[in-house]
Design an enzyme around this catalytic site. Structure first.
Site, short mmCIF file in Angstrom:
data_model
loop_
_atom_site.label_atom_id
_atom_site.label_comp_id
_atom_site.label_asym_id
_atom_site.label_seq_id
_atom_site.Cartn_x
_atom_site.Cartn_y
_atom_site.Cartn_z
N CYS A 381 36.22 39.65 41.56
CA CYS A 381 34.96 39.18 41.74
C CYS A 381 34.70 38.08 40.80
O CYS A 381 34.98 37.14 41.46
CB CYS A 381 33.90 40.55 41.56
N HIS A 507 36.00 44.79 44.85
CA HIS A 507 36.21 45.56 43.58
C HIS A 507 36.99 46.54 44.38
O HIS A 507 36.51 47.67 44.49
CB HIS A 507 35.16 46.17 43.21
N GLU A 509 39.26 48.08 43.22
CA GLU A 509 39.38 49.58 41.51
C GLU A 509 38.91 50.75 42.17
O GLU A 509 39.14 51.57 41.61
CB GLU A 509 39.03 48.59 40.37
N1 GLN Z 1 27.92 36.19 39.40
C1 GLN Z 1 28.50 36.90 40.49
C2 GLN Z 1 28.14 36.73 41.51
O1 GLN Z 1 27.05 37.63 41.44
C3 GLN Z 1 30.08 38.25 40.37
C4 GLN Z 1 29.17 39.65 40.46
C5 GLN Z 1 30.18 40.48 39.72
O2 GLN Z 1 31.56 40.48 39.16
N2 GLN Z 1 30.42 41.74 39.95
O3 GLN Z 1 28.50 37.41 42.93
#
Ligand code: GLN
Length: 534
Positions: A381, A507, A509
């Site tokens: 992410c 994600h 995971e």
């Molecule tokens: N801050 C980033 C976004 O909002 C990544 C978010 C995250 O890692 N869950 O896109």
């Protein structure tokens, strides 16, 4: 007839009640029942999404985009099923809905009160999950400890449900701590007190699970039984063990499954837990290890990244390898407090997810070091977004490239707000959330991971790799190998590299299970192991 199992906790929080709940679920499922689980969180937040990981550990994202408590993750992993946001009930949700109903006039003429209106709402939500999941058995875990003011309406609702559902259709399990004091003695008084408190509220537990650094002594077991108004057989010892995945096996070996089944009038036949045992054995007795650097900004609380750690464990076990994790605080890298040459001692690195400026430059510096020194990288992410920024700065040459989340006036916004986020005013529950399809390009690392065209992974973000920069990035060797339906980059890799380099916007995971690891993590670990053999 649905059976309900209520799990409460005593003495202190963080005892592993979630693991006991998940283990109970796994054991009953192994008897052939359809089991589901609910987590009640008595805080006033509507969901966990607005809390930072230091407050509450990881925010676990469900398939339908719920931002839930990390215990939902334990349930999904142990039960091997997907849950929805309705499986995490909070005080905030209950009051929100009762107040909305009051404003609509649904209680017209009445004085709206905690009993019966709040307790009715709680019971209705639990029963709704039971109906919708068509479960035979619903586990309901109440967060916090017995005696907390905010938990009282929930305990009252449970007290009522036990009468309404019939005593044979419900079971109350209490999990409490027997500490070992400095003389080495194991003390039972805190357990006695928390059971007394529970009984004062009107709930007589049917089963007591005693957590302790070591096995509960027989004498103490008898003592707890006596004070709890229970036979000795109803008290189970749950000592600290090497891995949480061993907990169901330990409880089962002590006759727990049979006891719970008999109390609820369930059929019992010795379950087959061999696959789970095989996993636990692989996990706990590896011959060799790989070392993975974990680079993030909530590293002081490892619970912040629990699903990632678990996904790595699942993958390591089935790759027949052990795991040693080294935690790197991105803020310390930023301040120059960490010598990055330490990363050379690692076989691979995970760039952890996150929000906001703090630590982001530290992560970017680490990514540069890893890429230049050919150490395998997996970016999750925010981690993936920072990999793109690093690439734009140091390979493409856009030195001031950034995300508008971190620098709103950057000349090269290679990561920018998703169009769907432009008009978002409220921050609760408004990110791009939950499972969305990802279209994978053939002949790519992503394809090798999944081996199919369309996959679903869970998201939680507001920003994306800016489509305007894709051509430039791709001509410099970066490759977008997974796309959303709207053509946002979902997976990135490098076109020509011998070394594993992969970033994922979702994600993966959250969908990793002990018996079915996430394809992304499984492949990452496999490649790291292969690289150590070269
Ligand atoms: N801050 C980033 C976004 O909002 C990544 C978010 C995250 O890692 N869950 O896109």
């Amino acid at each position: 007839m649905v059976k309900y199992i209520f799990i409460t906790g005593g003495v202190l929080s963080g005892l592993g009640k979630g693991v006991v709940t998940a283990s109970t679920g796994l054991l009953l499922k192994s008897l052939g029942y359809n089991v589901t689980a609910i987590k009640i969180d008595p805080y006033v937040n509507v969901d966990a999404g607005t809390m930072n990981p230091y407050m509450h550990g990881e925010v676990f994202v469900t398939e339908d985009g719920g931002e839930t408590d990390l215990d939902i993750g334990h349930y999904e992993r142990f039960l091997g099923i997907n849950l929805t946001k309705k499986h995490n009930i909070t005080t905030g949700q209950i009051y929100y809905s009762v107040i909305m109903k009051e404003r609509k006039g649904e209680y017209l003429g009445k004085c709206v009160q905690i009993i019966p209106h709040i307790t009715d709402e709680i019971k209705e939500r639990i029963r709704e999950v039971a109906r919708e999941s068509s479960a035979d058995i619903v586990l309901v875990e109440i967060g916090g400890t017995v005696g907390d003011i905010e938990g009282l309406p929930f305990l009252e609702a449970i007290r009522q449900m036990r009468i309404e559902e019939g005593i044979r259709n419900t079971l109350a399990i209490h999990v409490a701590l027997a500490p070992i004091i400095s003389t080495g003695e194991q003390k039972t008084k805190p357990v006695q007190h928390s059971i007394q408190e529970l009984r004062r509220i009107g709930i007589q537990p049917d089963v007591v699970i005693v957590r302790s650094p070591r096995e509960l002594e027989e004498e103490n077991r008898a003592k707890i039984a006596l004070y709890s108004n229970l036979p000795k057989e109803a008290v189970f010892s749950d000592p600290d063990v090497d891995t949480i995945y061993r907990v169901p096996l330990i409880l089962h070996s002590k006759g727990y499954t049979k006891y719970v089944a008999s109390k609820l009038g369930l059929r019992y036949k010795e379950p087959d837990l061999s696959k789970w045992e095989e996993f636990v054995n692989k996990l706990t007795s590896p011959k060799n290890y790989i070392k993975i650097a974990m680079i993030g900004k909530y590293t002081k609380l490892h619970d912040s990244y629990i699903s990632i750690v678990e996904a790595l464990k699942h993958s390591a076990a089935w790759n027949n390898i052990g795991l040693k994790l080294g935690w790197f605080e991105a803020t310390d890298i930023e301040r120059g407090k960490i010598d990055l040459n330490q990363l050379k001692n690692y076989d691979g690195a995970v760039i952890l997810p996150g929000f906001g400026k703090r630590g982001s430059e530290g992560k970017i510096t680490a990514i540069k070091y890893l890429r230049e020194n050919e150490i395998p990288i997996l970016g999750i992410c925010f981690g993936m977004q920072l990999m793109v920024i690093e690439y734009a700065r140091n390979v493409v040459g856009l030195t001031k490239a950034n995300s508008t989340e971190l620098d709103p006036s950057t000349p090269y916004p290679v990561v920018d707000l998703l169009p769907s986020q432009y008009n978002v005013e409220h921050l609760g529950g408004t990110m791009r959330l939950g499972a969305h399809p990802i279209i994978i390009e053939e002949n790519s690392t992503a394809w090798e991971m999944y081996g199919k065209k369309t996959v679903y992974e869970r998201h939680r973000h507001r920003y994306e790799v800016n489509p305007k920069y894709i051509d430039l990035l791709e001509s410099a060797g970066l490759r977008i190998s997974g796309w959303s339906r709207e053509k946002y980059p979902e997976f990135i890799e490098q076109r020509r590299t011998r070394v594993f380099y992969f970033g994922t916007q979702p994600h993966p995971e959250f969908k990793s299970r002990p018996l079915k690891p996430s394809p992304v993590y499984l492949y990452f670990v496999k490649k790291v192991v292969e690289a150590t053999k070269k």
